[in-house]
Design an enzyme around this catalytic site. Structure first.
Site, PDB file in Angstrom:
ATOM      1  N   LEU A   8     -96.377-179.971 -54.777  1.00 26.97           N
ATOM      2  CA  LEU A   8     -96.011-181.383 -54.937  1.00 26.97           C
ATOM      3  C   LEU A   8     -97.223-182.249 -54.578  1.00 26.97           C
ATOM      4  O   LEU A   8     -97.674-182.255 -53.439  1.00 26.97           O
ATOM      5  CB  LEU A   8     -94.835-181.738 -54.026  1.00 26.97           C
ATOM      6  CG  LEU A   8     -93.612-180.817 -54.115  1.00 26.97           C
ATOM      7  CD1 LEU A   8     -92.510-181.300 -53.178  1.00 26.97           C
ATOM      8  CD2 LEU A   8     -93.095-180.718 -55.551  1.00 26.97           C
ATOM      9  N   ARG A  15    -101.837-194.113 -46.686  1.00 23.17           N
ATOM     10  CA  ARG A  15    -102.570-194.245 -45.429  1.00 23.17           C
ATOM     11  C   ARG A  15    -104.047-193.857 -45.529  1.00 23.17           C
ATOM     12  O   ARG A  15    -104.833-194.127 -44.632  1.00 23.17           O
ATOM     13  CB  ARG A  15    -101.885-193.425 -44.330  1.00 23.17           C
ATOM     14  CG  ARG A  15    -100.651-194.124 -43.773  1.00 23.17           C
ATOM     15  CD  ARG A  15     -99.876-193.217 -42.847  1.00 23.17           C
ATOM     16  NE  ARG A  15     -99.119-192.210 -43.584  1.00 23.17           N
ATOM     17  CZ  ARG A  15     -98.570-191.130 -43.044  1.00 23.17           C
ATOM     18  NH1 ARG A  15     -98.705-190.891 -41.763  1.00 23.17           N
ATOM     19  NH2 ARG A  15     -97.888-190.288 -43.786  1.00 23.17           N
ATOM     20  N   GLU A 154     -84.589-186.195 -41.644  1.00 23.58           N
ATOM     21  CA  GLU A 154     -85.850-186.953 -41.614  1.00 23.58           C
ATOM     22  C   GLU A 154     -85.858-187.892 -40.414  1.00 23.58           C
ATOM     23  O   GLU A 154     -84.806-188.357 -39.969  1.00 23.58           O
ATOM     24  CB  GLU A 154     -86.013-187.763 -42.908  1.00 23.58           C
ATOM     25  CG  GLU A 154     -86.198-186.916 -44.144  1.00 23.58           C
ATOM     26  CD  GLU A 154     -87.357-185.940 -44.017  1.00 23.58           C
ATOM     27  OE1 GLU A 154     -88.498-186.377 -43.846  1.00 23.58           O
ATOM     28  OE2 GLU A 154     -87.103-184.716 -44.070  1.00 23.58           O
ATOM     29  N   ASN A 169     -90.050-179.431 -39.859  1.00 24.25           N
ATOM     30  CA  ASN A 169     -90.142-178.835 -41.192  1.00 24.25           C
ATOM     31  C   ASN A 169     -91.574-178.960 -41.691  1.00 24.25           C
ATOM     32  O   ASN A 169     -92.109-180.057 -41.790  1.00 24.25           O
ATOM     33  CB  ASN A 169     -89.180-179.598 -42.122  1.00 24.25           C
ATOM     34  CG  ASN A 169     -89.421-179.288 -43.585  1.00 24.25           C
ATOM     35  OD1 ASN A 169     -89.937-178.232 -43.925  1.00 24.25           O
ATOM     36  ND2 ASN A 169     -89.028-180.214 -44.448  1.00 24.25           N
ATOM     37  N   TYR A 365    -147.033-184.388 -56.552  1.00 28.71           N
ATOM     38  CA  TYR A 365    -145.837-184.590 -57.358  1.00 28.71           C
ATOM     39  C   TYR A 365    -145.978-183.766 -58.638  1.00 28.71           C
ATOM     40  O   TYR A 365    -146.926-183.956 -59.408  1.00 28.71           O
ATOM     41  CB  TYR A 365    -145.631-186.071 -57.722  1.00 28.71           C
ATOM     42  CG  TYR A 365    -144.526-186.221 -58.744  1.00 28.71           C
ATOM     43  CD1 TYR A 365    -143.223-185.849 -58.420  1.00 28.71           C
ATOM     44  CD2 TYR A 365    -144.790-186.674 -60.038  1.00 28.71           C
ATOM     45  CE1 TYR A 365    -142.205-185.931 -59.364  1.00 28.71           C
ATOM     46  CE2 TYR A 365    -143.770-186.760 -60.981  1.00 28.71           C
ATOM     47  CZ  TYR A 365    -142.487-186.382 -60.636  1.00 28.71           C
ATOM     48  OH  TYR A 365    -141.486-186.446 -61.555  1.00 28.71           O
ATOM     49  N   ALA A 379    -154.280-180.674 -53.039  1.00 21.07           N
ATOM     50  CA  ALA A 379    -153.614-181.796 -52.365  1.00 21.07           C
ATOM     51  C   ALA A 379    -153.787-183.074 -53.173  1.00 21.07           C
ATOM     52  O   ALA A 379    -154.833-183.312 -53.764  1.00 21.07           O
ATOM     53  CB  ALA A 379    -154.211-181.981 -50.975  1.00 21.07           C
ATOM     54  N   TYR A 386    -144.687-189.841 -66.887  1.00 17.21           N
ATOM     55  CA  TYR A 386    -143.876-190.941 -67.420  1.00 17.21           C
ATOM     56  C   TYR A 386    -144.774-192.104 -67.749  1.00 17.21           C
ATOM     57  O   TYR A 386    -145.526-192.593 -66.893  1.00 17.21           O
ATOM     58  CB  TYR A 386    -142.830-191.336 -66.363  1.00 17.21           C
ATOM     59  CG  TYR A 386    -141.831-192.366 -66.809  1.00 17.21           C
ATOM     60  CD1 TYR A 386    -141.126-192.203 -68.000  1.00 17.21           C
ATOM     61  CD2 TYR A 386    -141.590-193.497 -66.040  1.00 17.21           C
ATOM     62  CE1 TYR A 386    -140.202-193.144 -68.411  1.00 17.21           C
ATOM     63  CE2 TYR A 386    -140.657-194.448 -66.441  1.00 17.21           C
ATOM     64  CZ  TYR A 386    -139.968-194.265 -67.633  1.00 17.21           C
ATOM     65  OH  TYR A 386    -139.050-195.197 -68.037  1.00 17.21           O
ATOM     66  N   SER A 404    -158.327-181.139 -55.789  1.00 17.44           N
ATOM     67  CA  SER A 404    -157.569-182.150 -55.047  1.00 17.44           C
ATOM     68  C   SER A 404    -157.578-183.488 -55.771  1.00 17.44           C
ATOM     69  O   SER A 404    -158.568-183.838 -56.431  1.00 17.44           O
ATOM     70  CB  SER A 404    -158.190-182.346 -53.659  1.00 17.44           C
ATOM     71  OG  SER A 404    -158.046-181.153 -52.935  1.00 17.44           O
ATOM     72  N   ARG A 439    -165.268-187.850 -63.818  1.00 15.77           N
ATOM     73  CA  ARG A 439    -165.463-188.876 -62.803  1.00 15.77           C
ATOM     74  C   ARG A 439    -166.874-189.422 -62.942  1.00 15.77           C
ATOM     75  O   ARG A 439    -167.772-188.739 -63.441  1.00 15.77           O
ATOM     76  CB  ARG A 439    -165.197-188.351 -61.391  1.00 15.77           C
ATOM     77  CG  ARG A 439    -166.058-187.228 -60.970  1.00 15.77           C
ATOM     78  CD  ARG A 439    -165.540-186.606 -59.674  1.00 15.77           C
ATOM     79  NE  ARG A 439    -166.411-185.507 -59.318  1.00 15.77           N
ATOM     80  CZ  ARG A 439    -166.034-184.445 -58.636  1.00 15.77           C
ATOM     81  NH1 ARG A 439    -164.799-184.321 -58.226  1.00 15.77           N
ATOM     82  NH2 ARG A 439    -166.901-183.495 -58.339  1.00 15.77           N
TER      83      ARG A 439
HETATM   84  C1  UD1 Z   1     -91.726-184.170 -46.066  1.00 15.27           C
HETATM   85  C2  UD1 Z   1     -90.377-183.580 -45.656  1.00 15.27           C
HETATM   86  C3  UD1 Z   1     -90.329-183.487 -44.128  1.00 15.27           C
HETATM   87  C4  UD1 Z   1     -91.469-182.623 -43.651  1.00 15.27           C
HETATM   88  C5  UD1 Z   1     -92.821-183.156 -44.156  1.00 15.27           C
HETATM   89  C6  UD1 Z   1     -93.919-182.185 -43.857  1.00 15.27           C
HETATM   90  C7  UD1 Z   1     -88.752-184.367 -47.305  1.00 15.27           C
HETATM   91  C8  UD1 Z   1     -87.645-185.291 -47.583  1.00 15.27           C
HETATM   92  N1  UD1 Z   1     -89.314-184.450 -46.100  1.00 15.27           N
HETATM   93  O1  UD1 Z   1     -91.792-185.468 -45.539  1.00 15.27           O
HETATM   94  O2  UD1 Z   1     -89.091-182.925 -43.718  1.00 15.27           O
HETATM   95  O3  UD1 Z   1     -91.484-182.573 -42.240  1.00 15.27           O
HETATM   96  O4  UD1 Z   1     -92.773-183.318 -45.584  1.00 15.27           O
HETATM   97  O5  UD1 Z   1     -95.167-182.749 -44.159  1.00 15.27           O
HETATM   98  O6  UD1 Z   1     -89.098-183.565 -48.153  1.00 15.27           O
HETATM   99  N2  UD1 Z   1     -94.369-186.018 -53.183  1.00 15.27           N
HETATM  100  C9  UD1 Z   1     -94.268-186.083 -54.548  1.00 15.27           C
HETATM  101  N3  UD1 Z   1     -93.377-186.960 -55.107  1.00 15.27           N
HETATM  102  C10 UD1 Z   1     -92.582-187.744 -54.350  1.00 15.27           C
HETATM  103  C11 UD1 Z   1     -92.686-187.657 -52.949  1.00 15.27           C
HETATM  104  C12 UD1 Z   1     -93.586-186.795 -52.394  1.00 15.27           C
HETATM  105  O7  UD1 Z   1     -94.978-185.387 -55.275  1.00 15.27           O
HETATM  106  O8  UD1 Z   1     -91.785-188.476 -54.945  1.00 15.27           O
HETATM  107  C13 UD1 Z   1     -95.332-185.093 -52.593  1.00 15.27           C
HETATM  108  C14 UD1 Z   1     -96.426-185.789 -51.823  1.00 15.27           C
HETATM  109  O9  UD1 Z   1     -97.531-186.077 -52.665  1.00 15.27           O
HETATM  110  C15 UD1 Z   1     -96.762-184.801 -50.736  1.00 15.27           C
HETATM  111  C16 UD1 Z   1     -95.466-184.022 -50.540  1.00 15.27           C
HETATM  112  O10 UD1 Z   1     -94.671-184.269 -51.666  1.00 15.27           O
HETATM  113  O11 UD1 Z   1     -97.775-183.895 -51.143  1.00 15.27           O
HETATM  114  C17 UD1 Z   1     -94.733-184.468 -49.270  1.00 15.27           C
HETATM  115  O12 UD1 Z   1     -94.423-185.828 -49.422  1.00 15.27           O
HETATM  116  P1  UD1 Z   1     -94.457-186.825 -48.200  1.00 15.27           P
HETATM  117  O13 UD1 Z   1     -94.122-188.172 -48.680  1.00 15.27           O
HETATM  118  O14 UD1 Z   1     -95.732-186.638 -47.473  1.00 15.27           O
HETATM  119  O15 UD1 Z   1     -93.226-186.263 -47.373  1.00 15.27           O
HETATM  120  P2  UD1 Z   1     -92.916-186.573 -45.885  1.00 15.27           P
HETATM  121  O16 UD1 Z   1     -92.270-187.881 -45.784  1.00 15.27           O
HETATM  122  O17 UD1 Z   1     -94.131-186.325 -45.067  1.00 15.27           O
END
Ligand code: UD1
Ligand code: CA
Length: 449
Positions: A8, A15, A154, A169, A365, A379, A386, A404, A439
């Site tokens: 994902l 951030r 969460e 998690n 160079y 040297a 160029y 040189s 020269r």
């Molecule tokens: C998620 C978990 C949380 C866990 C944490 C670990 C859920 C609801 N929560 O939270 O329990 O402790 O990861 O880091 O799953 N992403 C997508 N599409 C989206 C949302 C997220 O691709 O719509 C991807 C993000 O780019 C990222 C990953 O999923 O790589 C995790 O998403 P993030 O928003 O960081 O989840 P957390 O809120 O940290």
């Protein structure tokens, strides 16, 4: 192993405060998501799908040619929604490995562990967990009184008691794919963030009476997520330590590893010594028995065996066996040095071939040149390559001796074994076996009183 992985990586990474998608920020010279792909491949998973969204052109471009599938999540409606986008790529009979794209320190051993555990337990879902002293921000793993898995909550949905739970998690899971896809179609966005939570899949499976197991890790490094630049810097530090350790275990001496920065993709042969304040970057390959540093930066270059580089910059260059470079040399792109070449202090070489045993010892160079074997360049010599409009070539045949402070006005060829007199500006071709001098005659005038 019949396993499909879904990574994902559609999220914004707000951030990071960056134009660049979070997963493309580099750790030890490689994009964060590249590490995940390599760990997943290393664990033997062949079918890999990435869910991309934010900055998706950049992400797919960065990962091109690696036999990966990409699906687009147009709107980021949560981790569950992200996985749904990959549903067509998932064989329901497979084991499904789901992970995030922002945990660069994840090792293939850890993935192998969860896959093996999940398989041998014949579980429907396995989630990698860890106990954190400061679990703030993570989903908490809620267990039943008997210790078995109940659900994941969460931070934003948790009660004060649930927030006190330290088991978090990791966001890395194994599923029986068909069961996960069926449960995925049942999740709702009825939570504090209004998102489709992937974590709800585990609760649904559990309530259906299926086996859902947490697998707790002792080391938290593996699941360390990069969400901001402070975490990026920490991941960088750990990754560099790992790289340095691996090199030392393979017979490379690092004198003061804390001051040596070596990118993950770099290869170095045994009995090479790296001295302090040295950076070796990109796809650099260095042979054995070399001495590199101190105060040296090398990127995307190939160095043979027995090479010495001291206090120099080497960029996209090829350096043959037993060359000595520096101190204070600058090898620029397409510098190509045969074996036994010496490039000394304050010498710059660009897009030039230098033949075996040739020497450019000081203050010169050399650009757009083809230099034969056993040539000595004195040297202060400059290839005037160029003219303000175009670059031209200088050819120095085997055995040439350049006096040189010679200016070689390109295009120009100096024939085999010829010599140029010190201070000459050579703008016409010199035949072989010739002394070329250009020269004015020295005059002696009477000194005025
Ligand atoms: C998620 C978990 C949380 C866990 C944490 C670990 C859920 C609801 N929560 O939270 O329990 O402790 O990861 O880091 O799953 N992403 C997508 N599409 C989206 C949302 C997220 O691709 O719509 C991807 C993000 O780019 C990222 C990953 O999923 O790589 C995790 O998403 P993030 O928003 O960081 O989840 P957390 O809120 O940290
Ligand atoms: Ca996260």
């Amino acid at each position: 192993m019949d396993c499909t992985a879904v990574i994902l990586a559609a999220g914004k990474g707000v951030r990071m405060r960056s134009e660049l998608p979070k997963v493309l920020h580099r750790v030890a010279g490689k994009p964060v998501v590249q590490y995940i792909v390599e760990a997943v491949k290393g664990a033997g998973v062949q079918s890999i799908t990435l869910v991309v969204g934010h900055g998706r052109e950049k992400v797919t471009h960065s990962l091109a040619g690696q036999d990966l599938n990409f699906v687009v999540q147009e709107e980021q409606l949560g981790t569950g929604h992200a996985l749904m986008q990959a549903a067509d790529q998932i064989d329901p009979a497979h084991t499904l490995l789901v992970l995030a794209g922002d945990t660069p320190l994840l090792r293939q051993e850890t993935l192998t562990r969860i896959i093996d555990f999940h398989t041998s337990e014949q579980a429907y879902a396995t989630v990698l967990t860890c106990e954190f002293e400061h679990p703030y921000g993570y989903g908490r793993v809620i267990r039943d009184i008997d210790g078995s898995f109940s659900r994941i909550v969460e931070e934003k949905d948790a009660s004060p008691e649930e927030r006190a739970v330290k088991e978090i998690n990791s966001g890395i899971y194994c599923f029986q794919a068909g069961a996960a896809l069926a449960a995925l179609s049942k999740i709702k966005a009825s939570n504090a963030q209004g998102e489709y939570y992937l974590t709800d899949v585990l609760e649904i499976l559990k309530k259906e009476g299926k086996k859902v197991l947490p697998l707790m890790l002792e080391a938290e490094e593996d699941i360390y997520g990069v969400n901001d630049r402070v975490q990026l810097a920490y991941a960088e530090k750990i990754m560099r330590q790992r790289k340095n350790r691996a090199l030392m275990q393979n017979g490379v001496t690092l004198v003061d590893p804390d001051s040596i920065y070596i990118d993950d993709a770099v290869e170095i042969g045994p009995d090479t010594i790296i001295l302090p304040n040295t950076m070796i970057e990109g796809k650099t390959v260095i042979g054995s028995n070399c001495e590199i540093g101190p105060n040296t930066r090398i990127n995307d270059s190939q160095l043979g065996n027995g090479v010495t580089v001291e206090s120099s910059r080497v960029k996209e260059a090829i350096v043959g066996d037993k060359c000595t470079i520096g101190p204070f040399a600058y090898l620029r792109p397409e510098a190509n040095l045969a074996a036994g070449v010496k490039v000394g202090d304050f010498v710059e070489i660009k897009k030039s071939q230098i033949g075996e045993g040739s020497k450019v010892p000081h203050l010169a160079y050399v650009g757009d040149a083809i230099v034969g074997k056993e040539v000595n360049i004195g040297a202060g010599t400059i290839t005037c390559n160029y003219d303000g409009r175009q670059k031209s070539q200088t050819i120095l045949e085997d055995g040439v001796f350049i006096g040189s402070n010679t200016n070689l006005v390109a295009p120009v060829t100096i024939g085999q074994n010829s010599i140029t007199g010190a201070g000459s500006t050579i703008s016409r071709n010199v035949p072989p076996e010739t002394l070329a001098v250009e020269r004015a005659e020295q005059k002696h005038l009477k000194k005025r009183k």
